[in-house]
Scaffold this motif. Structure first.
Motif, PDB file in Angstrom:
ATOM      1  N   ALA A 298       0.825  -1.202   0.000  1.00 20.28           N
ATOM      2  CA  ALA A 298       0.000   0.000   0.000  1.00 20.28           C
ATOM      3  C   ALA A 298       0.861   1.255   0.000  1.00 20.28           C
ATOM      4  CB  ALA A 298      -0.932  -0.002   1.206  1.00 20.28           C
ATOM      5  N   VAL A 299       1.936   1.246   0.753  1.00 21.19           N
ATOM      6  CA  VAL A 299       2.799   2.410   0.899  1.00 21.19           C
ATOM      7  C   VAL A 299       4.026   2.232   0.012  1.00 21.19           C
ATOM      8  CG1 VAL A 299       4.134   3.830   2.502  1.00 21.19           C
ATOM      9  CG2 VAL A 299       1.998   2.750   3.256  1.00 21.19           C
ATOM     10  N   VAL A 300       4.328   3.237  -0.780  1.00 21.59           N
ATOM     11  CA  VAL A 300       5.480   3.192  -1.677  1.00 21.59           C
ATOM     12  C   VAL A 300       6.759   2.969  -0.879  1.00 21.59           C
ATOM     13  CG1 VAL A 300       6.882   4.549  -3.270  1.00 21.59           C
ATOM     14  CG2 VAL A 300       4.394   4.632  -3.428  1.00 21.59           C
ATOM     15  N   ARG A 776      -0.501   3.813  -9.584  1.00 20.24           N
ATOM     16  CA  ARG A 776      -0.779   4.938  -8.692  1.00 20.24           C
ATOM     17  C   ARG A 776      -1.091   6.175  -9.533  1.00 20.24           C
ATOM     18  NH1 ARG A 776       0.833   3.423  -3.492  1.00 20.24           N
ATOM     19  NH2 ARG A 776       2.052   1.496  -3.504  1.00 20.24           N
ATOM     20  N   VAL A 777      -2.071   6.938  -9.067  1.00 23.60           N
ATOM     21  CA  VAL A 777      -2.572   8.097  -9.802  1.00 23.60           C
ATOM     22  C   VAL A 777      -1.832   9.348  -9.335  1.00 23.60           C
ATOM     23  CG1 VAL A 777      -4.608   9.471 -10.362  1.00 23.60           C
ATOM     24  CG2 VAL A 777      -4.816   6.997 -10.013  1.00 23.60           C
ATOM     25  N   HIS A 778      -1.119   9.985 -10.248  1.00 22.02           N
ATOM     26  CA  HIS A 778      -0.299  11.129  -9.846  1.00 22.02           C
ATOM     27  C   HIS A 778      -1.143  12.285  -9.316  1.00 22.02           C
ATOM     28  CE1 HIS A 778       3.236  13.701  -9.729  1.00 22.02           C
ATOM     29  NE2 HIS A 778       2.489  14.656 -10.266  1.00 22.02           N
ATOM     30  N   THR A 779      -2.356  12.446  -9.806  1.00 20.15           N
ATOM     31  CA  THR A 779      -3.208  13.547  -9.371  1.00 20.15           C
ATOM     32  C   THR A 779      -3.795  13.344  -7.984  1.00 20.15           C
ATOM     33  OG1 THR A 779      -5.025  12.492 -10.550  1.00 20.15           O
ATOM     34  CG2 THR A 779      -3.838  14.226 -11.717  1.00 20.15           C
ATOM     35  N   SER A 780      -3.597  12.175  -7.402  1.00 19.82           N
ATOM     36  CA  SER A 780      -4.143  11.874  -6.085  1.00 19.82           C
ATOM     37  C   SER A 780      -3.159  12.263  -4.993  1.00 19.82           C
ATOM     38  CB  SER A 780      -4.465  10.384  -5.983  1.00 19.82           C
ATOM     39  OG  SER A 780      -4.783  10.028  -4.649  1.00 19.82           O
ATOM     40  N   ASN A 784       0.901   7.816  -2.695  1.00 19.45           N
ATOM     41  CA  ASN A 784       1.960   7.049  -2.037  1.00 19.45           C
ATOM     42  C   ASN A 784       1.436   6.046  -1.021  1.00 19.45           C
ATOM     43  OD1 ASN A 784       3.961   8.285  -3.494  1.00 19.45           O
ATOM     44  ND2 ASN A 784       4.473   9.780  -1.911  1.00 19.45           N
ATOM     45  N   VAL A 785       0.122   6.083  -0.720  1.00 16.96           N
ATOM     46  CA  VAL A 785      -0.431   5.159   0.274  1.00 16.96           C
ATOM     47  C   VAL A 785      -1.662   4.407  -0.230  1.00 16.96           C
ATOM     48  CG1 VAL A 785       0.434   6.513   2.223  1.00 16.96           C
ATOM     49  CG2 VAL A 785      -1.859   6.960   1.333  1.00 16.96           C
ATOM     50  N   ALA A 786      -2.162   4.766  -1.424  1.00 20.96           N
ATOM     51  CA  ALA A 786      -3.382   4.138  -1.925  1.00 20.96           C
ATOM     52  C   ALA A 786      -3.277   3.898  -3.428  1.00 20.96           C
ATOM     53  CB  ALA A 786      -4.601   5.006  -1.612  1.00 20.96           C
TER      54      ALA A 786
END
Length: 801
Positions: A298-300, A776-780, A784-786
């Motif tokens: 979950a976490v990068v 992972r969605v850069h706009t979110s 880094n956690v979801a």
């Protein structure tokens, strides 16, 4: 209260805009008849279709042989649309010559190469090829194939549209890199009335499962609804207030959806009926998901973090809607009531990298859940007249009561409240001529309040009053469009809590809230050239002015969901954008599609900038000696203004690989790119979407249908300075942001549909992220956690009766 000079300016400007309506009235010519036959993919007559002559606003149902007719139709260019709950829709454009008749044969659901009717761009509707700036239209069939739990994720597959993706329960659309208040979300032309513009962890106040169709509008047409919609607007059409007599006294549909990644269970029922004088509508839906499966940690960079499911990502949504209408020969008048409840978890951005390296403390356990409730009431009416100047009157009123509570470890924390009243009145003229137009007035009042530890904005009220006009002209093959909107915004604050006053006193960057008012004039001009060989070239220039919102002016406090201490700026001025759109469209032939180039040059663009300071929850500058034991430490972000520019491109190309009376196979290519930077410094702006390109196949036959697609999202390493924050005590430790890796998503759908005993049965299987890619969605802010969900297989069944 609005100043008298502002009201006078509005009245005088309204008189000026009304001068646009001084067109000469064309002499009546002999009318003809329009005959329409409607068939399905197999060539069988469709007996439940409703046929609409769009420009006249007239509708009839087909007879038992699938035929319909309109008599006494004036000469001119028209669109005829046939729609069926069982077989989909189709549109044909034609010209009726004086003294002659016309016959159309419409095949429903034949191919994705098809014209659409856009209702958001102009009162009464327009063909999608005629609008100056291309508009995304998702009908019920496409929504059924692309449906996701949130509006943002449902639309994120469209070119130029991304999502904020704040977990499974909250996701708002991003259009051309613009988000928040710059993207307006409407329900049948009235604002959704939620708190999703306040923060990305606040869900949009509607579930897309209730939508009949969704339109995404950019450019000049957005000025009909809001000057703040610089990015564009999303209009959700759900038919909650019936606007025509039903085909049968009782009809409806039932939908069931099951998913594997989150153990999704979704059900929806849509019912309607009535007679020639009265119509009713009732729909209900329920969606329940568990924590969704993920394809990696979950976490990068943390292999010890959960790697099978994303904790606290479960969602529960319920919707109940009822509407009734009185039907008249020249229009309708209806009311509706709707309740929407949502409970969802949000993934708190890991505070440990901030708190632990500095203080040696462990993050408090316990997830945050949001319990949201919205109640909405609508009144809507539309009437046609045989006037030479005004031939259609349309009005709507929406009243929304919104609240949500953030539960932390099972205990109620911060609560948000928002009461919204919005109304609009439109007068359309010359809908039957080559120079239609619309003029109107719109009013909106929003009263918002927050209570609790994260009440970072004081009680505030926003009053908006606007006059708007949109006028079309035709000069041979060239269509011209002029639009204008004069809007006044008055923002005021109410009571201020002692806690907020203490934070303002402790933080020199926070200022005491002060009332502000703004008077803005926006305008647009555009043209579209329609060639005889199916090409269309469009261009538009829009000057839009956006007033700052309450959050941008008055914020002062911690916001754990976005891991920031947010600070407003009461000195902010209006934000001005000058946008140029150029498009090339191919409307007919084996190759269809569109390519759009855009550039938006902003003066005084409003954005959040990291100040370089770390603050405690009280707003005090963190110091290991002077503030040794705070509950948490957050980076400070302050709203500021600088000149900026956005530019990019979007494209959709469809190749007809196979086409006959029984089956169709199309190849689809899509892509988008957007760049955004500050004009003076050259720094990038934060959370700008990564570039994407996709390829897919679409298959349609009498009963079988299917699709397969591959979509590649590039790495995003064009970062704003504030997107990577390092710890002041631990060298090289990133507290927030950083670049986002590229990823590839593979999806496929297969379905089978048939009609038996007058009822449509539609079964489908859909696979998403079939390669189980970690994405992972850069706009979110949660990237880094979801991560996005892992591989998912869903089953859907739809019954239409």
């Amino acid at each position: 209260m609005m100043k008298s000079s502002s009201r006078s300016g509005l009245v005088l400007s309204g008189i000026f805009l009304l001068l646009l309506f001084s067109n000469s009235v064309h002499a009546e010519e002999a009318g003809g008849s329009v005959h329409v036959s409607v068939v399905d993919r197999a060539g069988n007559s469709v007996t439940d279709a409703r046929v609409t002559l769009v420009e006249l606003g007239k509708s009839v149902y087909v007879d038992d042989r699938g035929n319909a007719a309109f008599a006494g139709v004036p000469p001119g260019e028209y669109h005829v649309e046939a729609s069926s709950g069982q077989f989909g829709s189709a549109v044909e454009e034609f010209e009726l010559v004086a003294g002659q008749d016309h016959t159309s044969r419409l095949t429903l659901g034949r191919s994705i190469h098809r014209e659409r009717i856009v209702v958001t761009a102009m009162s009464g509707g327009r063909g999608s090829a005629e609008v100056v700036v291309p508009i995304n239209v998702l009908d019920s069939e496409e929504l059924n194939e692309r449906m996701q739990p949130t509006l943002g994720e449902t639309l994120a597959q469209e070119p130029g549209i991304h999502s904020t993706f704040f977990g499974a329960g909250a996701s708002r659309p991003i259009i051309r890199g613009q988000s928040g208040g710059r993207v307006r979300i409407l329900e049948d032309g009235i604002g959704v009335g939620d708190a999703s513009t306040t923060s990305p962890d606040h869900a949009v106040g509607t579930d897309p499962v209730s939508a009949d169709s969704i339109e995404v509008v950019r450019g000049p047409a957005a000025l009909l609804y809001d000057t703040s919609a610089i990015g564009g607007l999303v209009n959700i059409l759900d038919g909650r207030i019936p606007d025509h007599a039903p085909r049968k006294p009782f009809a409806g549909s039932f939908d069931l959806r099951l998913g594997s990644a989150a153990d999704e269970r979704t059900g929806a029922v849509d019912l309607g009926g009535g007679n020639e004088a009265f119509a009713w509508h009732l729909d209900a839906s329920s969606r329940e998901t568990h924590d969704y499966e993920i394809a990696g940690p979950a976490v990068v960079g943390d292999p010890d973090s959960p790697s099978d499911e994303l904790p606290n990502s479960a969602v529960e949504n319920t919707t109940l809607t009822a509407g009734v209408s009185a039907l008249f020969d020249n229009g309708y008048l209806g009311v509706s009531a709707r309740g929407f409840d949502s409970e969802y978890g949000i993934q708190e951005i890991e505070l440990e990298p901030v708190v632990v390296p500095l203080l040696g403390e462990e993050e408090e356990e316990g997830g945050v859940r949001i319990d949201m409730q919205q109640r909405r009431f609508d009144l809507r009416g539309e009437f046609d007249f045989e006037s030479t100047h005004v031939d259609r009157l349309k009005f709507s009123l929406g009243v929304t009561d919104y609240e949500h509570t953030e539960f932390e470890g099972g205990e109620a924390g911060t609560m948000f409240f928002a009461d919204t009243v919005e109304s609009r009145l439109e007068l359309s003229h010359h809908q039957r001529s080559t120079s239609p137009g619309v003029v109107g007035v719109q009013y909106r009042n929003r009263d918002a309040e927050a209570e609790g530890q994260e009440a970072f904005v004081p009680e505030n009220e926003t009053d908006t009053l606007a006059l708007f006009a949109l006028q079309e002209f035709e000069a041979g093959p060239i269509g011209l469009e002029l639009g204008g909107r004069l809007e006044t915004n008055d923002l005021s604050t109410g009571s201020i809590s002692q806690e907020l006053l203490d934070r303002i006193a402790a933080n020199p960057n926070c200022t005491t809230p002060a009332d502000r008012d703004f008077n803005n004039l926006s305008a647009s001009a555009g043209a579209v050239w329609l060639s005889d060989n199916g090409f269309a070239i469009g261009a538009s220039l829009s000057h839009a002015v956006r007033a700052p919102g309450a959050e941008e002016l008055y914020s002062c406090g911690p916001h754990l969901a976005t891991q920031s201490f947010e600070v407003g700026n009461t000195e902010l001025d209006e934000e001005t954008g000058l946008e140029l759109n150029v498009s090339l469209r191919k409307r007919t032939g084996r190759l269809t599609g569109e390519i759009v180039l855009f550039a938006n040059r902003f003066d005084d663009y409003i954005f959040e900038e990291f100040t370089g300071r770390l603050l405690t929850e009280e707003g005090v500058l963190y110091d290991p000696v002077l503030t040794p034991d705070p509950e948490f430490v957050l980076p400070e972000y302050r709203f500021t203004q600088e000149d900026a520019e956005f530019y990019g491109a979007e494209f959709t190309l469809l190749f007809d690989l196979l086409s006959n009376e029984r089956q169709h196979l199309d190849l689809e290519l899509t892509g988008d790119v957007v760049r955004a930077e500050l004009r003076d410094s050259g720094d990038y702006l934060p959370r700008i979407p990564a570039s994407r390109v996709g390829i897919g196949l679409q298959y349609r036959a009498d009963r079988w249908y299917g699709s397969a697609s591959v979509r590649y999202t590039a790495e995003q390493d064009r970062l704003a300075p504030s997107e990577t924050i390092t710890s002041p005590l631990v060298e090289g430790l990133e507290l927030l942001g950083g670049p986002t890796d590229d990823y590839t998503m593979v999806a496929a759908t297969a379905g089978y549909r048939f009609v038996k005993s007058g009822m449509l049965h539609d079964f489908s299987l859909r696979g998403s992220n079939l390669t189980d890619e970690e994405a992972r969605v850069h706009t979110s802010r949660l990237k880094n956690v979801a991560p996005l969900p892992g591989a998912d297989i869903s089953f859907a069944y739809r019954l239409v009766f």
